[in-house]
Scaffold this motif. Structure first.
Motif, PDB file in Angstrom:
ATOM      1  N   PHE A  23       0.806  -1.210   0.000  1.00  0.00           N
ATOM      2  CA  PHE A  23       0.000   0.000   0.000  1.00  0.00           C
ATOM      3  C   PHE A  23       0.850   1.276   0.000  1.00  0.00           C
ATOM      4  CE2 PHE A  23      -2.985  -2.998   1.958  1.00  0.00           C
ATOM      5  CZ  PHE A  23      -3.970  -2.897   0.995  1.00  0.00           C
ATOM      6  N   ARG A  24       2.018   1.256  -0.630  1.00  0.00           N
ATOM      7  CA  ARG A  24       2.841   2.457  -0.655  1.00  0.00           C
ATOM      8  C   ARG A  24       2.616   3.270  -1.918  1.00  0.00           C
ATOM      9  NH1 ARG A  24       8.868   1.009   0.900  1.00  0.00           N
ATOM     10  NH2 ARG A  24       8.945   3.271   0.939  1.00  0.00           N
ATOM     11  N   PHE A  25       1.626   2.870  -2.643  1.00  0.00           N
ATOM     12  CA  PHE A  25       1.403   3.482  -3.948  1.00  0.00           C
ATOM     13  C   PHE A  25       0.081   4.225  -3.960  1.00  0.00           C
ATOM     14  CE2 PHE A  25       3.381  -0.751  -4.625  1.00  0.00           C
ATOM     15  CZ  PHE A  25       4.668  -0.269  -4.556  1.00  0.00           C
ATOM     16  N   PHE A  26       0.025   5.278  -4.804  1.00  0.00           N
ATOM     17  CA  PHE A  26      -1.087   6.205  -4.687  1.00  0.00           C
ATOM     18  C   PHE A  26      -1.706   6.553  -6.023  1.00  0.00           C
ATOM     19  CE2 PHE A  26       2.321   6.861  -1.791  1.00  0.00           C
ATOM     20  CZ  PHE A  26       1.678   6.710  -0.590  1.00  0.00           C
ATOM     21  N   TYR A  70       6.124  12.316   3.004  1.00  0.00           N
ATOM     22  CA  TYR A  70       5.211  11.551   3.835  1.00  0.00           C
ATOM     23  C   TYR A  70       4.741  12.330   5.057  1.00  0.00           C
ATOM     24  CZ  TYR A  70       6.910   7.665   1.054  1.00  0.00           C
ATOM     25  OH  TYR A  70       7.235   6.847   0.015  1.00  0.00           O
ATOM     26  N   PHE A  71       3.519  12.020   5.459  1.00  0.00           N
ATOM     27  CA  PHE A  71       3.029  12.526   6.733  1.00  0.00           C
ATOM     28  C   PHE A  71       3.893  11.893   7.826  1.00  0.00           C
ATOM     29  CE2 PHE A  71       0.128  12.903  10.333  1.00  0.00           C
ATOM     30  CZ  PHE A  71      -0.351  14.193  10.145  1.00  0.00           C
ATOM     31  N   ASN A 111      -1.377   2.014   7.202  1.00  0.00           N
ATOM     32  CA  ASN A 111      -0.613   2.783   6.210  1.00  0.00           C
ATOM     33  C   ASN A 111      -0.999   4.258   6.185  1.00  0.00           C
ATOM     34  OD1 ASN A 111       0.661   0.362   4.524  1.00  0.00           O
ATOM     35  ND2 ASN A 111      -1.476  -0.125   4.932  1.00  0.00           N
ATOM     36  N   SER A 112      -1.387   4.809   7.326  1.00  0.00           N
ATOM     37  CA  SER A 112      -1.873   6.187   7.343  1.00  0.00           C
ATOM     38  C   SER A 112      -0.792   7.188   6.973  1.00  0.00           C
ATOM     39  CB  SER A 112      -2.462   6.527   8.716  1.00  0.00           C
ATOM     40  OG  SER A 112      -1.518   6.326   9.750  1.00  0.00           O
ATOM     41  N   TYR A 113       0.483   6.877   7.249  1.00  0.00           N
ATOM     42  CA  TYR A 113       1.560   7.780   6.838  1.00  0.00           C
ATOM     43  C   TYR A 113       1.456   8.066   5.332  1.00  0.00           C
ATOM     44  CZ  TYR A 113       3.920   5.724  10.990  1.00  0.00           C
ATOM     45  OH  TYR A 113       4.240   5.267  12.228  1.00  0.00           O
ATOM     46  N   SER A 114       1.429   6.996   4.567  1.00  0.00           N
ATOM     47  CA  SER A 114       1.447   7.129   3.117  1.00  0.00           C
ATOM     48  C   SER A 114       0.093   7.536   2.562  1.00  0.00           C
ATOM     49  CB  SER A 114       1.894   5.812   2.471  1.00  0.00           C
ATOM     50  OG  SER A 114       1.085   4.743   2.909  1.00  0.00           O
ATOM     51  N   LEU A 115      -0.974   7.039   3.160  1.00  0.00           N
ATOM     52  CA  LEU A 115      -2.299   7.345   2.647  1.00  0.00           C
ATOM     53  C   LEU A 115      -2.631   8.828   2.799  1.00  0.00           C
ATOM     54  CD1 LEU A 115      -4.910   6.427   1.420  1.00  0.00           C
ATOM     55  CD2 LEU A 115      -5.699   5.713   3.664  1.00  0.00           C
ATOM     56  N   ALA A 148       6.320  17.755   6.428  1.00  0.00           N
ATOM     57  CA  ALA A 148       6.397  16.414   5.835  1.00  0.00           C
ATOM     58  C   ALA A 148       7.832  15.898   5.911  1.00  0.00           C
ATOM     59  CB  ALA A 148       5.920  16.450   4.397  1.00  0.00           C
ATOM     60  N   THR A 149       7.981  14.604   5.731  1.00  0.00           N
ATOM     61  CA  THR A 149       9.303  13.991   5.788  1.00  0.00           C
ATOM     62  C   THR A 149       9.570  13.197   4.522  1.00  0.00           C
ATOM     63  OG1 THR A 149      10.716  12.463   7.038  1.00  0.00           O
ATOM     64  CG2 THR A 149       8.365  11.988   6.986  1.00  0.00           C
TER      65      THR A 149
END
Length: 467
Positions: free
Chosen positions: A10-13, A130-131, A186-190, A214-215
């Motif tokens: 789930f690292r893709f958007f 990333y968040f 996966n809230s960081y990436s989402l 962001a980081t």
């Protein structure tokens, strides 16, 4: 069955669209199951073309999807999503906006195995930021790492964010079980993808407003493996002790699991263990024979399941590859299992019956589930719910208690956008006497928290308190 690698990556958007027309039209990114990398949609799709795609999908679901296997039940349709499209005033849509509608349509099918298997080609990649911390979705609200409720992020209310993310992924019975699990893991990436990878976030919690940078680094949240040395192991499946309690961790069902289960339950019997935890969290399914093998050790009564080939017009909507897969599956069942099949008013049914092991486990059972528990894993939970007094702990599973739509997974292609959608063609029935299609709601619900393993901790506490 659903592949673990498909759903856990789930690292893709992809961009998604905020429908708040009274305020602003904001394009953001949506996590994508299958297409690797970051996708930036510069293309548009004509509203008429989008309408034709959704109508085609609606016909396929209404007349060809096994979710509608019983003509006596109310039809599952996508009429509400089509109506939402018709209310859009523009003559064209961003692909991000169309993708959001498509995800909502698939969500409304209520089938964990129906998903986008191929999207549009990747275009311009954005810088990935990333968040910087985890956000928890709990009871329809968002919380930070200190368990303080978040009311808005970058001007978007938490209520709106929750409404969007809860429709990202389909679960059996039309629940948010899988969507919530994906978000919490996966809230960081989402969140970063949702807001189009900004460099900073304005986060409101009550009367307080914070600016968060962001980081560039991101560590994906994965379920930690037990630190204890396993007594037995088969790939990612483990048998180990936690605080003196035996735990059988089944991460997926593999055709080689039979020996692992036999050794584990032989050890349990030889050591007269009267309480065990079966951990099915994160188990998206796999080999049905392996699921049957585990169940034989745990139940005292015979158990069954059936595969129904409904009298639907599925073939009409499949693409060329899908029709070929359908042909192969019919050869498998109608030729390979010819003596198991019989004609019913709902279609041709293949019934599979199993007997429990003579020296099966007779002690207390505690079953751990979450939103990633689906397919073959929820076949096990259904059998245990029917035939044991097991205590279920955790979150609702994405897979349905009464079965799922599966057996074979061909594809359809939308005529204009060319999205390919995995479209199961058979219905797996686990309990003919029940209409409960959603996942089992645990006896003890443990909300998602920042604790690394509060579900297992809760189970251990319950077991020790009863002792």
């Amino acid at each position: 069955m659903v592949s673990t690698s498909v759903i856990k990556n789930f690292r893709f958007f992809k961009k998604i669209f905020d429908f708040r027309y009274n305020y602003m039209k904001q394009v953001v990114l949506l996590v994508c199951f299958l297409v690797p990398g970051v996708e930036f949609y510069a293309q548009k799709i004509a509203k008429n073309s989008a309408y034709e795609d959704l109508v085609f999908l609606n016909h396929a679901v209404t007349f060809g999807h096994p979710v509608n296997y019983n003509p006596e039940k109310k039809k599952v349709t996508l009429d509400q999503v089509i109506a939402k499209l018709q209310n859009i005033e523009s003559d064209s849509l961003d692909f991000a906006e169309f993708r959001l509608l498509l995800n909502e349509a698939i969500f409304n099918v209520g089938c964990v195995h129906t998903r986008i298997s191929k999207g549009i080609e990747r275009a311009t990649a954005l810088e990935t930021l990333y968040f910087p911390s985890r956000i928890i979705l709990q009871s329809g609200k968002l919380f930070d790492t200190l368990n303080v409720e978040i009311t808005s992020i970058n001007g978007i209310s938490s209520e709106q964010i929750v409404r969007d993310v809860e429709h990202f992924y389909a679960s059996d019975g039309i629940t948010n079980a899988l969507s919530a699990e994906v978000f919490n893991k996966n809230s960081y990436s989402l969140i970063s993808g949702y807001f189009n990878f900004p460099r900073e976030y304005i986060v409101k919690t009550g009367n307080q407003t914070s600016v968060i940078q962001a980081t560039q680094t991101f560590t994906e949240t994965r379920e930690s493996r037990p630190k204890e040395n396993p007594i037995f192991q088969n790939k990612n499946n483990l048998f180990y002790f936690k605080e003196g309690i035996p735990v059988l961790k089944v991460s997926s069902f593999d055709k080689t699991d039979g020996s692992f289960f036999r050794k584990s339950f032989k050890y349990i019997q030889e050591n007269n263990l009267q309480t065990i935890i079966i951990d099915l969290r994160g188990n998206l399914g796999g080999n049905r024979k392996s699921a049957v093998s585990l169940t034989k050790h745990l139940v005292s009564n015979p158990f069954t399941y059936s595969i129904l080939q409904p009298g639907l017009y599925t073939k009409k909507y499949l693409n060329g590859k899908g029709k070929f897969y359908l042909l192969l599956s019919k050869l498998k069942y109608n030729v390979g299992n010819i003596f198991k099949g019989k004609r019913t008013r709902l279609g041709k049914e293949f019934v599979y019956r199993f007997k429990p092991n003579q020296e099966g486990y007779k002690g207390k059972l505690y079953i751990l589930t979450d939103g990633y528990t689906a397919s073959a894993a929820t076949m096990v939970t259904s059998w245990l719910k029917q035939h044991t007094k097991a205590t279920f702990i955790g979150q609702q599973s994405a897979g349905g208690y009464n079965g799922n739509n599966g057996g074979s997974f061909p594809t359809i292609t939308l005529p204009n956008s060319k999205y390919e959608i995995t479209f199961p063609v058979y219905r797996i029935v686990l309990d003919k006497n029940s209409d409960h299609n959603a996942g089992i709601i645990p006896d003890i619900i443990t909300e998602s928290t920042n604790h690394p393993d509060n579900v297992l901790t809760t189970a251990l506490h319950v077991i020790k308190s009863k002792k």
